[in-house]
Motif scaffolding. Structure first.
Motif, PDB file in Angstrom:
ATOM      1  N   ALA A 159       0.831  -1.206   0.000  1.00  8.38           N
ATOM      2  CA  ALA A 159       0.000   0.000   0.000  1.00  8.38           C
ATOM      3  C   ALA A 159       0.861   1.250   0.000  1.00  8.38           C
ATOM      4  O   ALA A 159       1.983   1.242   0.510  1.00  8.38           O
ATOM      5  N   PRO A 160       0.364   2.346  -0.559  1.00  9.64           N
ATOM      6  CA  PRO A 160       1.140   3.585  -0.577  1.00  9.64           C
ATOM      7  C   PRO A 160       1.251   4.189   0.814  1.00  9.64           C
ATOM      8  O   PRO A 160       0.446   3.887   1.698  1.00  9.64           O
ATOM      9  N   PRO A 161       2.236   5.047   1.025  1.00  8.63           N
ATOM     10  CA  PRO A 161       2.402   5.682   2.330  1.00  8.63           C
ATOM     11  C   PRO A 161       1.211   6.576   2.691  1.00  8.63           C
ATOM     12  O   PRO A 161       0.536   7.120   1.816  1.00  8.63           O
ATOM     13  N   LEU A 162       0.979   6.719   3.978  1.00  8.34           N
ATOM     14  CA  LEU A 162      -0.088   7.577   4.476  1.00  8.34           C
ATOM     15  C   LEU A 162       0.426   9.005   4.639  1.00  8.34           C
ATOM     16  O   LEU A 162       1.574   9.224   5.018  1.00  8.34           O
ATOM     17  N   PRO A 163      -0.421   9.996   4.372  1.00  5.93           N
ATOM     18  CA  PRO A 163       0.026  11.386   4.565  1.00  5.93           C
ATOM     19  C   PRO A 163       0.088  11.744   6.043  1.00  5.93           C
ATOM     20  O   PRO A 163      -0.563  11.122   6.884  1.00  5.93           O
ATOM     21  N   ALA A 164       0.884  12.752   6.353  1.00 11.12           N
ATOM     22  CA  ALA A 164       0.910  13.284   7.717  1.00 11.12           C
ATOM     23  C   ALA A 164      -0.355  14.106   7.958  1.00 11.12           C
ATOM     24  O   ALA A 164      -0.874  14.742   7.034  1.00 11.12           O
ATOM     25  N   PRO A 165      -0.888  14.110   9.168  1.00  6.07           N
ATOM     26  CA  PRO A 165      -2.086  14.911   9.450  1.00  6.07           C
ATOM     27  C   PRO A 165      -1.752  16.401   9.475  1.00  6.07           C
ATOM     28  O   PRO A 165      -0.636  16.801   9.819  1.00  6.07           O
ATOM     29  N   ASP A 166      -2.729  17.214   9.092  1.00  5.60           N
ATOM     30  CA  ASP A 166      -2.537  18.663   9.152  1.00  5.60           C
ATOM     31  C   ASP A 166      -2.688  19.183  10.574  1.00  5.60           C
ATOM     32  O   ASP A 166      -1.941  20.062  11.008  1.00  5.60           O
ATOM     33  N   LEU A 167      -3.676  18.649  11.293  1.00  6.82           N
ATOM     34  CA  LEU A 167      -3.954  19.090  12.656  1.00  6.82           C
ATOM     35  C   LEU A 167      -4.261  17.895  13.541  1.00  6.82           C
ATOM     36  O   LEU A 167      -4.742  16.861  13.058  1.00  6.82           O
ATOM     37  N   LEU A 168      -3.992  18.026  14.823  1.00  5.92           N
ATOM     38  CA  LEU A 168      -4.339  17.011  15.808  1.00  5.92           C
ATOM     39  C   LEU A 168      -5.122  17.680  16.931  1.00  5.92           C
ATOM     40  O   LEU A 168      -4.947  18.865  17.215  1.00  5.92           O
ATOM     41  N   VAL A 169      -5.983  16.900  17.555  1.00  2.00           N
ATOM     42  CA  VAL A 169      -6.714  17.381  18.721  1.00  2.00           C
ATOM     43  C   VAL A 169      -6.010  16.853  19.958  1.00  2.00           C
ATOM     44  O   VAL A 169      -5.837  15.643  20.119  1.00  2.00           O
ATOM     45  N   SER A 170      -5.582  17.752  20.817  1.00  2.00           N
ATOM     46  CA  SER A 170      -4.824  17.341  21.992  1.00  2.00           C
ATOM     47  C   SER A 170      -5.745  16.841  23.092  1.00  2.00           C
ATOM     48  O   SER A 170      -6.793  17.434  23.362  1.00  2.00           O
ATOM     49  N   ALA A 171      -5.346  15.725  23.699  1.00  2.00           N
ATOM     50  CA  ALA A 171      -6.058  15.233  24.875  1.00  2.00           C
ATOM     51  C   ALA A 171      -5.629  16.062  26.088  1.00  2.00           C
ATOM     52  O   ALA A 171      -4.815  16.977  25.987  1.00  2.00           O
ATOM     53  N   ALA A 172      -6.169  15.717  27.234  1.00  3.82           N
ATOM     54  CA  ALA A 172      -5.842  16.446  28.455  1.00  3.82           C
ATOM     55  C   ALA A 172      -4.335  16.451  28.676  1.00  3.82           C
ATOM     56  O   ALA A 172      -3.645  15.458  28.450  1.00  3.82           O
ATOM     57  N   ALA A 173      -3.842  17.585  29.131  1.00  9.57           N
ATOM     58  CA  ALA A 173      -2.404  17.721  29.367  1.00  9.57           C
ATOM     59  C   ALA A 173      -1.976  16.850  30.539  1.00  9.57           C
ATOM     60  O   ALA A 173      -2.749  16.581  31.458  1.00  9.57           O
ATOM     61  N   ALA A 174      -0.732  16.393  30.495  1.00 10.29           N
ATOM     62  CA  ALA A 174      -0.158  15.626  31.593  1.00 10.29           C
ATOM     63  C   ALA A 174       1.246  16.157  31.836  1.00 10.29           C
ATOM     64  O   ALA A 174       1.899  16.674  30.930  1.00 10.29           O
ATOM     65  N   GLU A 175       1.715  16.020  33.063  1.00 13.40           N
ATOM     66  CA  GLU A 175       3.020  16.556  33.412  1.00 13.40           C
ATOM     67  C   GLU A 175       4.112  15.579  33.010  1.00 13.40           C
ATOM     68  O   GLU A 175       4.069  14.398  33.342  1.00 13.40           O
ATOM     69  N   GLY A 176       5.087  16.095  32.281  1.00 16.37           N
ATOM     70  CA  GLY A 176       6.186  15.254  31.844  1.00 16.37           C
ATOM     71  C   GLY A 176       7.528  15.889  32.126  1.00 16.37           C
ATOM     72  O   GLY A 176       7.646  16.793  32.960  1.00 16.37           O
ATOM     73  N   LEU A 177       8.545  15.433  31.412  1.00 16.84           N
ATOM     74  CA  LEU A 177       9.914  15.909  31.593  1.00 16.84           C
ATOM     75  C   LEU A 177      10.316  16.834  30.459  1.00 16.84           C
ATOM     76  O   LEU A 177       9.824  16.704  29.329  1.00 16.84           O
ATOM     77  N   ALA A 178      11.214  17.748  30.753  1.00 22.85           N
ATOM     78  CA  ALA A 178      11.864  18.505  29.696  1.00 22.85           C
ATOM     79  C   ALA A 178      12.838  17.584  28.964  1.00 22.85           C
ATOM     80  O   ALA A 178      13.367  16.626  29.537  1.00 22.85           O
ATOM     81  N   LEU A 179      13.078  17.869  27.695  1.00 20.18           N
ATOM     82  CA  LEU A 179      13.958  17.003  26.902  1.00 20.18           C
ATOM     83  C   LEU A 179      15.340  16.892  27.536  1.00 20.18           C
ATOM     84  O   LEU A 179      15.918  15.793  27.609  1.00 20.18           O
ATOM     85  N   ASP A 180      15.885  17.969  28.027  1.00 25.33           N
ATOM     86  CA  ASP A 180      17.220  17.926  28.629  1.00 25.33           C
ATOM     87  C   ASP A 180      17.265  17.017  29.854  1.00 25.33           C
ATOM     88  O   ASP A 180      18.327  16.480  30.201  1.00 25.33           O
ATOM     89  N   ALA A 181      16.114  16.838  30.516  1.00 22.72           N
ATOM     90  CA  ALA A 181      16.078  16.005  31.724  1.00 22.72           C
ATOM     91  C   ALA A 181      16.273  14.521  31.404  1.00 22.72           C
ATOM     92  O   ALA A 181      16.537  13.721  32.309  1.00 22.72           O
ATOM     93  N   LEU A 182      16.163  14.143  30.135  1.00 27.03           N
ATOM     94  CA  LEU A 182      16.407  12.751  29.753  1.00 27.03           C
ATOM     95  C   LEU A 182      17.905  12.422  29.720  1.00 27.03           C
ATOM     96  O   LEU A 182      18.284  11.249  29.613  1.00 27.03           O
ATOM     97  N   ASP A 183      18.749  13.459  29.783  1.00 24.38           N
ATOM     98  CA  ASP A 183      20.216  13.267  29.839  1.00 24.38           C
ATOM     99  C   ASP A 183      20.732  12.404  28.686  1.00 24.38           C
ATOM    100  O   ASP A 183      21.480  11.443  28.884  1.00 24.38           O
ATOM    101  N   LEU A 184      20.366  12.786  27.484  1.00 23.70           N
ATOM    102  CA  LEU A 184      20.776  12.022  26.310  1.00 23.70           C
ATOM    103  C   LEU A 184      22.084  12.517  25.692  1.00 23.70           C
ATOM    104  O   LEU A 184      22.695  11.797  24.898  1.00 23.70           O
ATOM    105  N   LEU A 185      22.490  13.725  26.032  1.00 25.57           N
ATOM    106  CA  LEU A 185      23.679  14.317  25.420  1.00 25.57           C
ATOM    107  C   LEU A 185      24.874  14.256  26.363  1.00 25.57           C
ATOM    108  O   LEU A 185      24.705  14.254  27.586  1.00 25.57           O
ATOM    109  N   PRO A 186      26.094  14.200  25.800  1.00 30.41           N
ATOM    110  CA  PRO A 186      27.278  14.268  26.673  1.00 30.41           C
ATOM    111  C   PRO A 186      27.345  15.624  27.365  1.00 30.41           C
ATOM    112  O   PRO A 186      27.092  16.662  26.753  1.00 30.41           O
ATOM    113  N   LYS A 187      27.654  15.604  28.645  1.00 26.70           N
ATOM    114  CA  LYS A 187      27.718  16.839  29.424  1.00 26.70           C
ATOM    115  C   LYS A 187      29.038  16.884  30.191  1.00 26.70           C
ATOM    116  O   LYS A 187      29.586  15.847  30.557  1.00 26.70           O
TER     117      LYS A 187
END
Length: 475
Positions: A159-187
């Motif tokens: 089957a052909p690839p699916l297109p990316a959506p133009d818009l999404l409807v966000s569900a209720a917000a939840a508290e997460g981490l900042a990207l830097d808090a994942l400690d993925l980069l050398p420091k």
């Protein structure tokens, strides 16, 4: 308003051709990525890539109205808790082939089911389902060529690839981490060993699309001729890290390539199918990253040597094509495929180091470190895997260099201390006359190392070790 759903991103960090994303169309959605710890967690180079890929995905999702939630920990607890918190009855995600991921998904599914929700898995990372492709006898494939013929036929109606959506409807917000808090980069105080990566790569879905377009334009037609030349421009697609994290789908790559023509097309498609074959093997042989698939190799007399392993890791073996590859790996997080085979063969055969040591180093230093492909390829080179190269097939690094890098362009780039050597000696500085070495400003053991092993002696030792396990098997 329909019930909200969770979209759990894993190795499919994109919006285009994402079946799990398409399945939640029209519903409030909470996109989430969970950094998991445990066996075969991403190595250092892959973590660098993951950081930038998540940053790109986060921007793309936010632009469409549904920000990405970042978490770290055990999904078996986090996902059910998150579903209960926002009232989601379904969690949609891509199917995984890694053993720990499969176990995690099975247990997460059970926890969700106990709470009245469910985990729905989709094919987002592969062209085929590894558990569905079988031989005529109904068994998994263990040889690449018949596997590729079967999958080629199955993909005729892809089957052909699916297109990316133009818009999404966000569900209720939840508290997460900042990207830097994942400690993925050398420091600091760790040196920025990834400094050279930035000039080489553009992680993220946009970078993947740009890389594919450029390869199709400049590289595909001549791919069959150039793919073994490590110094050639566009001798490789460079798509492997993008495919590993799913910044582009293999289906998108397959269809885009099939729309072109040229003698390089079939060769390139077969490379995509080697990736599929690796995941097929891992699905059916989950022990593959740790144990040889051929039982007789469990008794192989490896001679672990930390000094030899370190020389190989640092690109200080005295054999230029090997050293160039290992330095390219360290500086860019990537190595040309032909050179991967040469360096791997040198480690396990001439140096008699266990293939798992090489696999672990590649896992930590490759931006495209993929558990299935890494394990399958190391076992292939070592002679102990499915459809493996015979153990007695031992690449001579000098001859391999002269064959695939005849002008020494690749070696001169990554081993600049050898740049002034004439072509005749660029792959064998240890054999060059003293006057030639002096003219090039080289003293072996100073500017460039003397060989860590004699090739003939290393080959003889490897063949004797192989004969020993064959003798044990016969006895």
């Amino acid at each position: 308003m329909p019930d909200p759903a969770i979209l759990w991103f894993r190795q499919d960090l994109r919006l285009a051709d994402h079946p799990a994303l398409a399945a939640v169309a029209g519903r409030p959605v909470l996109p989430v990525y969970i950094l998991e710890d445990g066996p075969w967690a991403p190595g250092g180079a892959a973590r660098w890539w993951l950081h930038h890929s998540l940053a790109a995905l986060g921007r793309d999702l936010a632009d469409r109205g549904a920000p990405l939630l970042l978490l770290r920990g055990d999904p078996r607890r986090l996902v059910p808790d998150l579903a209960a918190r926002i009232g989601a009855s379904e969690v949609h995600a891509g199917r995984r082939t890694e053993p720990t991921g499969r176990r995690c998904d099975a247990e997460t599914h059970g926890a969700l089911e106990a709470a009245g929700a469910r985990l729905v898995l989709h094919r987002t990372a592969l062209l085929h389902e590894p558990h569905q492709v079988r031989t005529g006898a109904g068994t998994p494939y263990g040889v690449y060529t018949p596997f590729s013929r079967n999958v080629f036929a199955l993909l005729e109606g892809l089957a052909p690839p699916l297109p990316a959506p133009d818009l999404l409807v966000s569900a209720a917000a939840a508290e997460g981490l900042a990207l830097d808090a994942l400690d993925l980069l050398p420091k600091p105080p760790v040196p920025d060993w990834a400094a050279g990566f930035r000039d080489q790569w553009q992680p993220g879905e946009a970078g993947a699309a740009a890389r594919l377009a450029a390869f199709l334009e400049h590289g595909l037609a001549g791919y069959g001729d150039r793919r073994n030349d490590p110094g050639a421009a566009w001798g490789t697609s460079g798509l492997s890290p993008h495919l590993h994290l799913g910044e582009i789908s293999p289906r998108s790559v397959w269809h885009a390539a099939k729309a072109r023509s040229g003698k390089g097309l079939e060769t390139f498609l077969k490379e995509l199918l080697w990736r599929e074959f690796s995941h097929h093997l891992l699905w059916h042989r989950p022990e593959m990253p740790e144990a040889p698939l051929r039982a007789d190799f469990a008794a192989f007399p490896w001679q672990s040597d930390a000094t030899l392993l370190r020389a190989w890791q640092r690109g200080r073996t005295g054999y230029p094509i090997v050293d160039a590859g290992m330095r390219q790996l360290w500086q860019t997080g990537w190595m040309h495929n032909r050179v991967r085979m040469i360096t791997a063969s040198f480690l396990v055969k001439h140096l008699l180091q266990p293939w798992q040591a090489g696999e672990a180093w590649f896992w930590d230093t490759l931006v495209d470190a993929d558990l299935a492909a890494n394990a399958a390829s190391w076992q292939w080179v070592a002679g102990c895997g499915a459809d493996a190269a015979p153990y007695f097939r031992i690449f001579n690094p000098v001859l391999q260099g002269e064959k695939f890098d005849p002008a020494g362009l690749y070696v001169r780039r990554w081993c600049p201390e050898l740049a002034a050597l004439p072509d005749r000696w660029i792959h064998r500085p240890h054999e060059a006359p003293e006057i030639v070495l002096r003219g090039a400003g080289i003293t072996l053991g100073r500017q460039y190392p003397a060989p860590v092993i004699d090739l003939a002696a290393g080959r003889a030792r490897a063949l004797a070790a192989f004969a020993a396990i064959k003798g044990d098997a016969a006895a």
